[in-house]
Design an enzyme around this catalytic site. Structure first.
Site, PDB file in Angstrom:
ATOM      1  N   ARG A 171      26.433   4.140  -3.028  1.00  0.00           N
ATOM      2  CA  ARG A 171      25.742   5.287  -2.454  1.00  0.00           C
ATOM      3  C   ARG A 171      26.489   6.598  -2.655  1.00  0.00           C
ATOM      4  NH1 ARG A 171      26.425   7.060   1.832  1.00  0.00           N
ATOM      5  NH2 ARG A 171      24.231   7.304   2.313  1.00  0.00           N
ATOM      6  N   ASP A 226      37.580   4.923   8.931  1.00  0.00           N
ATOM      7  CA  ASP A 226      37.847   3.914   7.896  1.00  0.00           C
ATOM      8  C   ASP A 226      39.045   3.027   8.234  1.00  0.00           C
ATOM      9  OD1 ASP A 226      36.905   5.924   4.989  1.00  0.00           O
ATOM     10  OD2 ASP A 226      35.749   4.928   6.553  1.00  0.00           O
ATOM     11  N   CYS A 253      23.483   1.432   4.524  1.00  0.00           N
ATOM     12  CA  CYS A 253      24.384   0.337   4.174  1.00  0.00           C
ATOM     13  C   CYS A 253      24.704  -0.389   5.480  1.00  0.00           C
ATOM     14  CB  CYS A 253      25.640   0.856   3.487  1.00  0.00           C
ATOM     15  SG  CYS A 253      26.718   1.732   4.593  1.00  0.00           S
ATOM     16  N   ILE A 311      31.566   7.808  14.629  1.00  0.00           N
ATOM     17  CA  ILE A 311      31.030   8.355  13.366  1.00  0.00           C
ATOM     18  C   ILE A 311      29.805   7.595  12.892  1.00  0.00           C
ATOM     19  CG2 ILE A 311      31.550   8.892  10.948  1.00  0.00           C
ATOM     20  CD1 ILE A 311      33.227  10.581  12.813  1.00  0.00           C
ATOM     21  N   ARG A 347      35.587  -3.299  -4.114  1.00  0.00           N
ATOM     22  CA  ARG A 347      35.056  -1.931  -4.261  1.00  0.00           C
ATOM     23  C   ARG A 347      36.131  -0.907  -3.904  1.00  0.00           C
ATOM     24  NH1 ARG A 347      29.428  -0.853  -1.548  1.00  0.00           N
ATOM     25  NH2 ARG A 347      30.093   1.140  -2.399  1.00  0.00           N
ATOM     26  N   ARG A 386      23.104   6.327   7.092  1.00  0.00           N
ATOM     27  CA  ARG A 386      23.773   7.178   6.097  1.00  0.00           C
ATOM     28  C   ARG A 386      22.820   8.196   5.455  1.00  0.00           C
ATOM     29  NH1 ARG A 386      28.351   4.267   4.290  1.00  0.00           N
ATOM     30  NH2 ARG A 386      29.213   6.249   3.623  1.00  0.00           N
ATOM     31  N   PRO A 387      22.076   8.971   6.261  1.00  0.00           N
ATOM     32  CA  PRO A 387      21.165   9.950   5.646  1.00  0.00           C
ATOM     33  C   PRO A 387      21.925  11.028   4.870  1.00  0.00           C
ATOM     34  CG  PRO A 387      21.352  10.321   8.000  1.00  0.00           C
ATOM     35  CD  PRO A 387      22.104   9.058   7.708  1.00  0.00           C
ATOM     36  N   VAL A 388      21.210  11.744   4.021  1.00  0.00           N
ATOM     37  CA  VAL A 388      21.831  12.827   3.241  1.00  0.00           C
ATOM     38  C   VAL A 388      21.079  14.140   3.462  1.00  0.00           C
ATOM     39  CG1 VAL A 388      22.894  11.367   1.470  1.00  0.00           C
ATOM     40  CG2 VAL A 388      20.496  12.103   1.205  1.00  0.00           C
ATOM     41  N   ASP A 389      20.490  14.276   4.648  1.00  0.00           N
ATOM     42  CA  ASP A 389      19.707  15.489   4.946  1.00  0.00           C
ATOM     43  C   ASP A 389      20.539  16.761   4.888  1.00  0.00           C
ATOM     44  OD1 ASP A 389      20.691  13.968   7.328  1.00  0.00           O
ATOM     45  OD2 ASP A 389      20.275  15.887   8.300  1.00  0.00           O
ATOM     46  N   GLN A 390      21.817  16.655   5.210  1.00  0.00           N
ATOM     47  CA  GLN A 390      22.670  17.858   5.188  1.00  0.00           C
ATOM     48  C   GLN A 390      22.949  18.314   3.749  1.00  0.00           C
ATOM     49  OE1 GLN A 390      23.591  19.404   8.222  1.00  0.00           O
ATOM     50  NE2 GLN A 390      22.043  17.910   8.853  1.00  0.00           N
ATOM     51  N   LYS A 403      40.233   6.108  -3.547  1.00  0.00           N
ATOM     52  CA  LYS A 403      38.827   5.911  -3.928  1.00  0.00           C
ATOM     53  C   LYS A 403      38.011   7.123  -3.501  1.00  0.00           C
ATOM     54  CE  LYS A 403      36.037   3.426  -1.177  1.00  0.00           C
ATOM     55  NZ  LYS A 403      34.801   4.083  -0.744  1.00  0.00           N
ATOM     56  N   ASN A 404      38.201   7.578  -2.266  1.00  0.00           N
ATOM     57  CA  ASN A 404      37.330   8.629  -1.727  1.00  0.00           C
ATOM     58  C   ASN A 404      37.693  10.033  -2.185  1.00  0.00           C
ATOM     59  OD1 ASN A 404      35.863   6.644  -0.567  1.00  0.00           O
ATOM     60  ND2 ASN A 404      36.591   6.987   1.526  1.00  0.00           N
TER      61      ASN A 404
END
Ligand code: EPZ
Length: 417
Positions: A92, A304, A116, A326, A396, A121-125, A22-23
């Site tokens: 996401r 995970d 979630c 993490i 999922r 789970r920010p996406v600032d990077q 999936k990933n």
């Protein structure tokens, strides 16, 4: 909403095949946005998240053809570089269209992915990296709006190791003017699989799999054919499911090379593991020894797989500590495991688990993908019936989970709502 009913006590044995990752599939499908021609992907898992992403790409104007595990995407007709909230909120990882759209179209409007169950789970990077490559990026009304006539190569150093951040920036850099160096890059095998796919499409990338990735921008990418790598987390999950029942299994269409840390812990718990080029054989003792672990970026123990090992420790011999470094809220499965009789004490990002003789079946609720897997593993050894609610979380990320478990002798039934 569907439920899963498990009758505990079966010893799992047999052979099953592992599906595509999936990933790896999610970023790789987004890579098709980078080229104006058909790209063919095989071994694409039939998962809810993949279906959601394909629907998102289709509404952007990408031509989508899917036949079994083969997906052909053609982004030559890409007209709408927008990822709307309605679609991003359900998955996401849709944020992975941001880099490719900014690079291919010079503009992108992508809904901020919410948090979630496991964290903010920010996406600032992702945003910081695009800005360093010359994009104008504003975040307004819940959307990330990026624009750039053409991205410029830059030296990027992410504040922390971020898997999708590395993937987004690597994809954006493929079409940038000049060379981009990503330092502190994620080393996960899925990043390597994406890089291999991009290279097949004509990208110039070196260093994927290490913490320094170099990308020399090119003017365009071309179509290619790429087979998605096996899902190492699905592999680890089934190894745990069999180990906890004292069973034995042969997993085919998978690679052990990406799972050293997980296999090491299974051996420490008392399992014997034999790795062949495309399969893994495990056999487990009647009672496992509790194992402590600490999650960290690859090649260390993957976050995970943390929930799955907590389930193992709940019925193992002895006590163990599990440290989650993490995500800030990735112990949601602990309270559900306690409903099954587990002895778990949470202190911040550390869980102390003491093995009990037997868990008792009960009704429990899935909260996120890997927490759900943890409850399935516990249900396989709990006394009596365990009913797992909200198993859409499982769908999922695990293809045909009930069929695969049944093929190994588990007494499991999906109850359609
Ligand atoms: C990927 O998520 C995976 N998802 C996750 O798998 C996995 O748990 C995670 O990597 C870690 O291995 C996909 O690949 C689709 P991160 P990602 O960015 O990329 C913080 C599953 O179960 N961070 O590596 O979103 C972040 O909050 C899923 O299959 C920032 O602060 O994770 C986290 O604490 C769950 N700012 C840490 O970094 C950013 O801009 C690592 O997150 C990005 C990340």
């Amino acid at each position: 909403m569907d439920k899963l009913l498990i009758e505990g006590g079966s010893r799992l044995t047999g052979e099953i095949a592992i599906s595509g990752a999936k990933n790896a599939a999610l970023p790789i499908l987004c890579a098709a946005l980078l080229c104006a021609g058909p790209v063919v992907f095989t071994n694409v898992p039939q998962l809810k998240d993949v279906t959601t992403l394909l629907a998102l790409l289709e509404q952007m104007g990408v031509k989508v053809e899917r036949e079994g595990d083969t997906v052909t995407l053609d982004a030559s007709g890409l007209t709408e570089p927008v990822a709307p909230y309605e679609m991003v909120k359900t998955m996401r990882a849709s944020v992975l269209v941001l880099g490719p759209l900014a690079a291919r179209c010079g503009q992108a409007s992508v809904s901020l992915p919410g948090g979630c169950a496991i964290g903010a789970r920010p996406v600032d990077q992702h945003i910081k990296g695009l800005q360093a490559m010359g994009a104008k990026v504003d975040v307004e009304h819940g959307y990330i709006r990026a624009s750039a006539s053409r991205l410029k190569g830059a030296r990027l150093v992410t504040d922390m190791v971020t898997v999708t951040g590395t993937e987004n920036l690597m994809m954006a850099a493929c079409l940038a003017d000049g060379e981009t160096v990503i330092e502190n890059a994620a080393c996960e095998p899925e990043v390597v699989d994406l890089a291999n796919c991009l290279i097949a499409m004509g990208a110039k990338i070196s260093g994927a799999g290490s913490d320094v990735i170099r990308i020399k921008g090119v003017s365009r990418l071309h179509g290619a054919r790429h087979r998605i790598m096996p899902d190492r987390i699905e592999t680890g999950t089934y190894l745990c499911a069999v180990a906890v029942t004292g069973g034995s299994v042969r997993l085919t269409s998978t690679q052990a090379s990406s799972l050293d840390a997980v296999i090491g812990k299974l051996i420490e718990a008392g399992c014997s593991v034999r790795c062949e080029p495309n399969s893994i054989h495990l056999s487990a003792p009647g009672k496992l020894a509790a194992v402590s672990l600490r999650t960290a970026p690859h090649p260390a123990f993957p976050t995970d797989m943390q929930a799955q090992f907590m389930a193992l420790d709940c019925v193992a011999d002895g006590a163990a500590t599990i440290r989650e470094t993490i995500f800030e809220n990735r112990f949601m499965h602990a309270v559900e495991l306690q409903r099954l009789g587990a002895d778990i004490h949470i202190d911040g990002n550390t869980a102390m688990v003491r093995g009990v003789e037997r868990l008792q079946g009960a009704t429990v609720m899935a909260t996120d993908l890997r927490a759900s897997a943890s409850l399935v593993i516990a249900g396989l050894v709990a006394e009596g019936e365990t009913m797992i609610e909200r198993i859409y979380h499982l769908d999922r990320g695990y293809e045909h989970l009930d069929e695969k478990l049944s093929a190994l002798g588990a007494r499991v039934r999906r109850l359609k709502s």
